[in-house]
Design a protein around this motif. Structure first.
Motif, PDB file in Angstrom:
ATOM      1  N   LEU A  46       0.863  -1.183   0.000  1.00  0.00           N
ATOM      2  CA  LEU A  46       0.000   0.000   0.000  1.00  0.00           C
ATOM      3  C   LEU A  46       0.898   1.232   0.000  1.00  0.00           C
ATOM      4  N   VAL A  47       0.698   2.115  -0.965  1.00  0.00           N
ATOM      5  CA  VAL A  47       1.480   3.342  -1.055  1.00  0.00           C
ATOM      6  C   VAL A  47       0.536   4.524  -0.901  1.00  0.00           C
ATOM      7  N   LEU A  48       0.863   5.398   0.050  1.00  0.00           N
ATOM      8  CA  LEU A  48       0.019   6.559   0.324  1.00  0.00           C
ATOM      9  C   LEU A  48       0.857   7.825   0.196  1.00  0.00           C
ATOM     10  N   TYR A  49       0.384   8.769  -0.612  1.00  0.00           N
ATOM     11  CA  TYR A  49       1.017  10.082  -0.727  1.00  0.00           C
ATOM     12  C   TYR A  49       0.147  11.099  -0.010  1.00  0.00           C
ATOM     13  N   ASN A  50       0.708  11.701   1.035  1.00  0.00           N
ATOM     14  CA  ASN A  50       0.000  12.752   1.764  1.00  0.00           C
ATOM     15  C   ASN A  50       0.489  14.084   1.215  1.00  0.00           C
ATOM     16  N   THR A  51      -0.362  14.770   0.491  1.00  0.00           N
ATOM     17  CA  THR A  51       0.069  15.798  -0.449  1.00  0.00           C
ATOM     18  C   THR A  51      -0.127  17.224   0.038  1.00  0.00           C
ATOM     19  N   CYS A  52       0.607  18.132  -0.626  1.00  0.00           N
ATOM     20  CA  CYS A  52       0.567  19.556  -0.313  1.00  0.00           C
ATOM     21  C   CYS A  52       0.306  20.326  -1.607  1.00  0.00           C
ATOM     22  N   THR A  53      -0.528  21.358  -1.515  1.00  0.00           N
ATOM     23  CA  THR A  53      -0.830  22.164  -2.700  1.00  0.00           C
ATOM     24  C   THR A  53      -0.526  23.637  -2.489  1.00  0.00           C
ATOM     25  N   ILE A  54       0.282  23.949  -1.455  1.00  0.00           N
ATOM     26  CA  ILE A  54       0.617  25.341  -1.174  1.00  0.00           C
ATOM     27  C   ILE A  54       1.361  25.970  -2.352  1.00  0.00           C
ATOM     28  N   ARG A  55       2.261  25.198  -2.958  1.00  0.00           N
ATOM     29  CA  ARG A  55       2.994  25.713  -4.113  1.00  0.00           C
ATOM     30  C   ARG A  55       2.940  24.700  -5.248  1.00  0.00           C
ATOM     31  N   ASP A  56       3.042  25.202  -6.446  1.00  0.00           N
ATOM     32  CA  ASP A  56       2.858  24.356  -7.613  1.00  0.00           C
ATOM     33  C   ASP A  56       3.926  23.276  -7.713  1.00  0.00           C
ATOM     34  N   ASN A  57       5.190  23.589  -7.329  1.00  0.00           N
ATOM     35  CA  ASN A  57       6.244  22.580  -7.486  1.00  0.00           C
ATOM     36  C   ASN A  57       5.996  21.370  -6.593  1.00  0.00           C
ATOM     37  N   ALA A  58       5.420  21.594  -5.403  1.00  0.00           N
ATOM     38  CA  ALA A  58       5.088  20.459  -4.518  1.00  0.00           C
ATOM     39  C   ALA A  58       4.006  19.597  -5.141  1.00  0.00           C
ATOM     40  N   GLU A  59       3.029  20.246  -5.771  1.00  0.00           N
ATOM     41  CA  GLU A  59       1.943  19.510  -6.410  1.00  0.00           C
ATOM     42  C   GLU A  59       2.448  18.686  -7.591  1.00  0.00           C
ATOM     43  N   GLN A  60       3.313  19.292  -8.407  1.00  0.00           N
ATOM     44  CA  GLN A  60       3.827  18.579  -9.581  1.00  0.00           C
ATOM     45  C   GLN A  60       4.697  17.396  -9.184  1.00  0.00           C
ATOM     46  N   LYS A  61       5.415  17.516  -8.068  1.00  0.00           N
ATOM     47  CA  LYS A  61       6.239  16.411  -7.589  1.00  0.00           C
ATOM     48  C   LYS A  61       5.360  15.195  -7.277  1.00  0.00           C
ATOM     49  N   VAL A  62       4.169  15.453  -6.728  1.00  0.00           N
ATOM     50  CA  VAL A  62       3.245  14.361  -6.415  1.00  0.00           C
ATOM     51  C   VAL A  62       2.886  13.594  -7.683  1.00  0.00           C
ATOM     52  N   TYR A  63       2.592  14.319  -8.768  1.00  0.00           N
ATOM     53  CA  TYR A  63       2.210  13.654 -10.016  1.00  0.00           C
ATOM     54  C   TYR A  63       3.364  12.822 -10.568  1.00  0.00           C
ATOM     55  N   SER A  64       4.581  13.293 -10.373  1.00  0.00           N
ATOM     56  CA  SER A  64       5.740  12.521 -10.808  1.00  0.00           C
ATOM     57  C   SER A  64       5.826  11.196 -10.043  1.00  0.00           C
ATOM     58  N   TYR A  65       5.642  11.268  -8.729  1.00  0.00           N
ATOM     59  CA  TYR A  65       5.665  10.056  -7.906  1.00  0.00           C
ATOM     60  C   TYR A  65       4.522   9.127  -8.306  1.00  0.00           C
ATOM     61  N   LEU A  66       3.346   9.710  -8.523  1.00  0.00           N
ATOM     62  CA  LEU A  66       2.170   8.911  -8.860  1.00  0.00           C
ATOM     63  C   LEU A  66       2.359   8.162 -10.173  1.00  0.00           C
ATOM     64  N   GLY A  67       3.022   8.811 -11.131  1.00  0.00           N
ATOM     65  CA  GLY A  67       3.241   8.162 -12.422  1.00  0.00           C
ATOM     66  C   GLY A  67       4.014   6.863 -12.279  1.00  0.00           C
ATOM     67  N   ARG A  68       5.034   6.876 -11.416  1.00  0.00           N
ATOM     68  CA  ARG A  68       5.832   5.664 -11.199  1.00  0.00           C
ATOM     69  C   ARG A  68       4.982   4.553 -10.587  1.00  0.00           C
ATOM     70  N   GLN A  69       4.152   4.909  -9.599  1.00  0.00           N
ATOM     71  CA  GLN A  69       3.348   3.895  -8.931  1.00  0.00           C
ATOM     72  C   GLN A  69       2.212   3.398  -9.815  1.00  0.00           C
ATOM     73  N   ALA A  70       1.686   4.277 -10.677  1.00  0.00           N
ATOM     74  CA  ALA A  70       0.630   3.854 -11.596  1.00  0.00           C
ATOM     75  C   ALA A  70       1.165   2.787 -12.552  1.00  0.00           C
ATOM     76  N   ARG A  71       2.403   2.984 -13.040  1.00  0.00           N
ATOM     77  CA  ARG A  71       3.009   1.972 -13.911  1.00  0.00           C
ATOM     78  C   ARG A  71       3.216   0.667 -13.163  1.00  0.00           C
TER      79      ARG A  71
END
Length: 453
Positions: A46-71
């Protein structure tokens, strides 16, 4: 004791102290369900990302991590993939369209419901939990990263409407916990050997505004000041901190209480965001630079050695060079021990994101660079006051770069390193400071007791 038949979990946390506290609570829930902590993100069940949206770079980093786990999930459908926190709240169902491999999308208000939501996932549902939810008192035990220092949430959400900030829309309205429940949690932590508590709130000075109670003199009860008095004598707790404060609500009565209560540490985190009054008004911050200066003046009058840290934004829409210079002047004048700096990042569903007078990125970068250089110079100057002094340091761990050294923090929150000798993690040690740097200190343990404050 729960078995580990469900496999292993991995939590990656982005963002603020509130998110870190939420992650500890969710880890506790997962372990109560039978999961065990995994050794790595790419091996966990089980992989859980507890995310932050205060700044755009933090949000984009989440999508990068998610892409790896989606594959990874496409090769291993048994993997459970969860996005929690502020990006989850902001994006909701659109996250599922972007990453259809997700099993659960849950906002911060639902952290305590992780077990219930995962049971729906196990029943074959793809779940989105982003509706407004009253945060009930925790009945789970957090899996805390430290065995000495603990976060204790005292208020969730935020009612402010700063024009740059997405927090109120993703964390919901203010919900204060009852003083008795907070004290009970602290007593439990003390019984487990914890020595330092940080009381947490997105806007902690607003604590109690939603709780009943007026004194005979007409003063509102259940303020942060009242809470500090209520929990101060919990036996076993040696240090109390609190964050994050808002200058609009930071009262003289609160400062006086901090000076009077020996366990409350001499460290205040009070964001100012800009040194220009016109920009503060555009940000809807609700105070002036004169008001901010009075707060600092009162702190230093009652606690001359107190450390003051803050947050500041450069490149807010419409910020001129002259207005940026006023921020530099404020930083130079006050001399912060630490300043968290950021270039303004337009966030969805915030008024400032749509304003026409956005500052160009290269200007933001240059201003941030100039501000950070000043911050480091002032922090080095602040550190000089420690040289030769004996400071009380709570040893929180072993220096990862030198196994013979312990590391911990002074009451003023300065990271400090010293040779372990006969001392162990968990000891409160008097340390003579022999080397000072901008953001850390080094010294040697002393035989004499630390000064009683």
């Amino acid at each position: 004791m729960a078995d580990s038949s469900r496999g292993t979990y991995w939590i990656t946390t982005f963002g603020c102290q509130m998110n870190k506290a939420d992650s500890e609570r969710m880890a506790g829930i997962l372990e109560s369900m039978g999961y065990s902590a995994g050794s790595g993100e790419d091996q966990a069940d089980l992989v859980l990302y507890n995310t932050c949206t205060i700044r755009d770079n933090a949000e984009q980093k989440v999508y990068s991590y998610l892409g790896r786990q989606a594959r990874r999930k496409r090769d291993n459908p048994a993997l459970t993939l969860v996005v929690a926190g502020c990006v989850a709240q902001q994006e909701g169902e659109s996250l599922l369209r972007r990453v259809p491999e997700l099993d659960l999308v849950m906002g911060p208000q639902h952290a305590n419901r992780l077990d219930t939501l995962l049971s729906q996932v196990e029943a074959g549902q793809q779940v989105v939990a982003t509706d407004d939810h009253h945060i009930l008192e925790d009945i789970t035990t957090a899996r805390r990263d430290s065995s000495l220092c603990a976060w204790v949430n005292v208020i969730y959400g935020c009612n402010e409407r700063c024009t740059y900030c997405v927090v109120p829309s993703v964390r919901g309205q203010e919900q204060s916990r009852l003083p008795q429940a907070i004290r009970l949690e602290m007593e439990g932590l003390a019984a487990s050997g914890y020595k330092e508590i940080t009381l947490l709130g997105q806007n902690i000075d607003a604590y109690g505004r939603d709780l009943p109670g007026i004194t005979p003199e007409g003063r509102r009860q259940n303020t942060l000041t009242d809470l500090l008095h209520h929990v101060h004598d919990v036996e076993g707790i040696e240090r109390i901190r609190f964050a994050t404060s808002h200058p609009r609500y930071f009262t003289e009565r609160l400062i006086e209480a901090c000076a009077e209560l020996p366990k409350v540490c001499e460290h205040f985190h009070v964001p100012f965001q800009s040194g220009d009054d016109k920009l503060l008004k555009a940000m809807a911050r609700g105070y002036t630079t004169a008001r901010y200066r009075r707060i600092v003046e009162q702190i230093r009058k009652l606690m001359p050695d107190a450390a003051i840290s803050a947050d500041a934004i450069v490149g807010f829409p419409g910020e001129t060079d002259a207005q940026f210079r006023r921020t530099l002047e404020l930083v130079d004048e006050i001399g912060f021990d630490l300043l968290n700096t950021a270039a303004y990042s337009p966030r969805p569903n915030t008024p400032a994101a749509d304003w026409p007078d956005q500052v160009e990125e290269h200007v933001k970068v240059e201003r941030l660079k100039e501000l950070n250089a000043l911050v480091e110079r002032k922090a080095k100057a602040c550190s000089q006051r420690y040289l030769g002094r004996v400071e009380e340091v709570l040893a929180e761990g072993i220096n990862p770069k030198d196994g013979t050294q312990l590391m911990g923090r002074t009451r003023t929150n300065r990271l400090t390193f010293f040779p372990a000798g006969s001392h162990r993690v968990g000891d409160t040690v008097p340390v003579r400071i022999e080397q000072v740097r901008a953001f850390s200190l080094s010294g040697s343990a002393q035989a004499q007791p630390a000064l009683v404050r």
